[in-house]
Structures are given as C-alpha cells and as structure tokens.
Scaffold this active site. Structure first.
Site, short mmCIF file in Angstrom:
data_model
loop_
_atom_site.label_atom_id
_atom_site.label_comp_id
_atom_site.label_asym_id
_atom_site.label_seq_id
_atom_site.Cartn_x
_atom_site.Cartn_y
_atom_site.Cartn_z
N ALA A 155 -24.16 10.06 -13.29
CA ALA A 155 -24.66 9.58 -12.00
C ALA A 155 -24.90 8.07 -12.02
O ALA A 155 -24.63 7.36 -11.04
CB ALA A 155 -25.95 10.31 -11.64
N TYR A 156 -25.40 7.57 -13.14
CA TYR A 156 -25.63 6.13 -13.27
C TYR A 156 -24.31 5.37 -13.20
O TYR A 156 -24.18 4.37 -12.48
CB TYR A 156 -26.35 5.86 -14.59
CG TYR A 156 -26.61 4.40 -14.87
CD1 TYR A 156 -27.53 3.68 -14.12
CD2 TYR A 156 -25.95 3.73 -15.91
CE1 TYR A 156 -27.79 2.33 -14.38
CE2 TYR A 156 -26.20 2.40 -16.18
CZ TYR A 156 -27.11 1.71 -15.41
OH TYR A 156 -27.36 0.38 -15.68
N VAL A 157 -23.31 5.87 -13.92
CA VAL A 157 -22.00 5.22 -13.90
C VAL A 157 -21.39 5.28 -12.51
O VAL A 157 -20.75 4.32 -12.06
CB VAL A 157 -21.07 5.88 -14.94
CG1 VAL A 157 -19.61 5.53 -14.67
CG2 VAL A 157 -21.46 5.43 -16.34
N SER A 159 -22.96 5.10 -9.74
CA SER A 159 -23.59 4.05 -8.94
C SER A 159 -23.06 2.67 -9.33
O SER A 159 -22.86 1.80 -8.48
CB SER A 159 -25.12 4.10 -9.09
OG SER A 159 -25.55 3.67 -10.37
N LYS A 160 -22.81 2.46 -10.62
CA LYS A 160 -22.34 1.16 -11.06
C LYS A 160 -20.85 0.95 -10.75
O LYS A 160 -20.41 -0.19 -10.53
CB LYS A 160 -22.62 0.98 -12.55
CG LYS A 160 -24.11 0.85 -12.87
CD LYS A 160 -24.74 -0.31 -12.12
CE LYS A 160 -26.16 -0.56 -12.54
NZ LYS A 160 -26.77 -1.75 -11.85
#
Length: 247
Positions: A155-157, A159-160
């Site tokens: 999920a973090y990736v 967003s990035k």
C-alpha cells in the site's frame, strides 16, 4: 526568465520538523536559503528548529497544517510569502508509512496513506505549480521500494508510485515556467519512520543490502534534495534514487 540567486532563495519543507525533513531544512539553511519549517501536529518541535536557525543567524519560520487540506496549505504558502516575499523551492517530505501484507491491510490505513502521501503531495504540488517563482524547484518524495518490491510495503509503494506519476507529468505541464519537478526515492534510511516496528535482525539485513553496507542517513538524502533545489537546473522530470546502490 531570470532565476533567483541562491542567497535569496526561499524554501518550504513539508514535514520539516523531523527525520529527513529536518535534515533537508538544515542543509538548505546552510546553503543560504530562508526556510519555512512545516509541521502537521508538533508545533513545539518546529518552533525549536526555527529558534536554532535564527539564533545562528539564519532565516526561518514555522508553518502548520494538514498537507491534504488545500485551505490550510494555501494559508501556509501565504505565510511564507508574507515573511520572505515569495517561494522558490517546495520539498514534500511529509508522509506516512504503514506496513502490512496486502491481504490483511486495514482499509482505513490505506485511506490514511492515500490522504497524506497522494492527496497531500498533489495539493502541495498544485499550489507550488501556481505560486513558485521562476527558477524554482518542486521536490517530491518516493521510495526505492517501488523497485525492490519488498513484501508488506504494497500500500505504501502504491501511494509512492502515484507520487512518481504526479511528479513526472507535472514537470511536463510546467513547460515554459522555468520550474523543475523531480522526486527523490530514498533507500533504507535511519529515521524513526523507517526504524519503527523493525527488529534488530531486519535492520541489520537492510543495512547490508546496499553495496555501501550501511543504512542511509537523513543527511545523505538532504544532499540530493539540495542538489535538485539549487544547482540542478537541467535535471527535470526525474526520479533520483538515493539508496547507496541498492538494486
């Protein structure tokens, strides 16, 4: 269009009160920038950084607000312009990271990261696109994990990866304005955001992953930001991987 000399340049650093953001603030101040230290919740910490800068003869103010709130951030831009006469550089270090396998991630955590990392970057970049002076620079933040694809970072990736897309397209949309737009993608860096929740074995393994065999330091990332914020006028629409050679 003439760019503003470095000695007269003004930077707004979101998330500037801690971790990489604080190192970026300190580096830009050392390069002669007047800097606005943005905070989301810890005004005392931001004010302490400002006090240290001003007591040493530098120029700084603190500004607050949720990066995803367009009205709050417009007020922050207003405050910087009122204090220093304009803005040349915006650095978007503000972000949150919640790690979990995709199969078990709480959707409210996905929404939190989306709001800060994607919407926040979009809001601040949109304001910067309309308000930076000629010769300016927008520096957003991605992550090396968009390439290394470590488990639990899904999920973090996501967003990035969105931040990278925003960055590359905005660089092309600002044709003719003499404003560069780039992203920095740090590798494993010794900050509270990175170290939180990791055991010693995990940290040790990650510290050996890069050929330089250490974790990055916030100062390493700040050097890359300062390059993009100042002399790197021919670097535009790029994602710069500051990761010690991590593949």
């Amino acid at each position: 269009m003439n760019s503003t000399p470095t000695a007269d340049r003004v930077a707004l650093v979101t998330g500037g009160s801690g971790g990489i953001g604080k190192a970026v603030v300190e580096k830009l101040v050392s390069d002669g920038f007047a800097v606005a230290v943005h905070y989301a919740g810890n005004q005392a910490k931001a004010d302490a950084i400002v006090a240290d800068i001003t007591s040493a003869g530098g120029k700084a103010i603190s500004v607050g607000g949720d990066v995803a709130d367009e009205n709050a951030m417009a007020q922050a831009f207003d405050a910087v312009e009122a204090a220093f006469g304009g803005i040349d550089v915006v650095v978007n270090t503000a972000g949150i990271m919640i790690l979990s396998p995709i199969a078990t991630l709480k959707l409210e955590d996905l929404d939190r990261m989306h709001r800060t990392n994607i919407r926040g970057t979009f809001v601040v970049s949109q304001l910067a696109a309309n308000r930076l002076r000629a010769g300016g620079a927008i520096v957003n933040f991605s992550t090396t994990v968009t390439r290394t694809s470590f488990p639990t970072y899904g999920a973090y990736v996501a967003s990035k990866a969105a931040v990278e897309g925003i960055t590359l397209i905005l660089a092309r949309e600002l044709r003719g304005k003499d404003i560069t737009v780039n992203a920095v993608a740090p590798g494993p860096t010794a900050t509270a955001l990175f170290l939180d929740g990791k055991d010693e074995a995990t940290i040790a393994n990650l510290s050996k992953a890069a050929p330089l065999e250490r974790l990055g330091r916030p100062e390493d990332i700040a050097e890359t930001v300062a390059f993009l914020a100042g002399p790197a006028r021919w670097v535009n629409g790029q994602v710069i991987f500051a990761n010690g050679g991590l593949a």
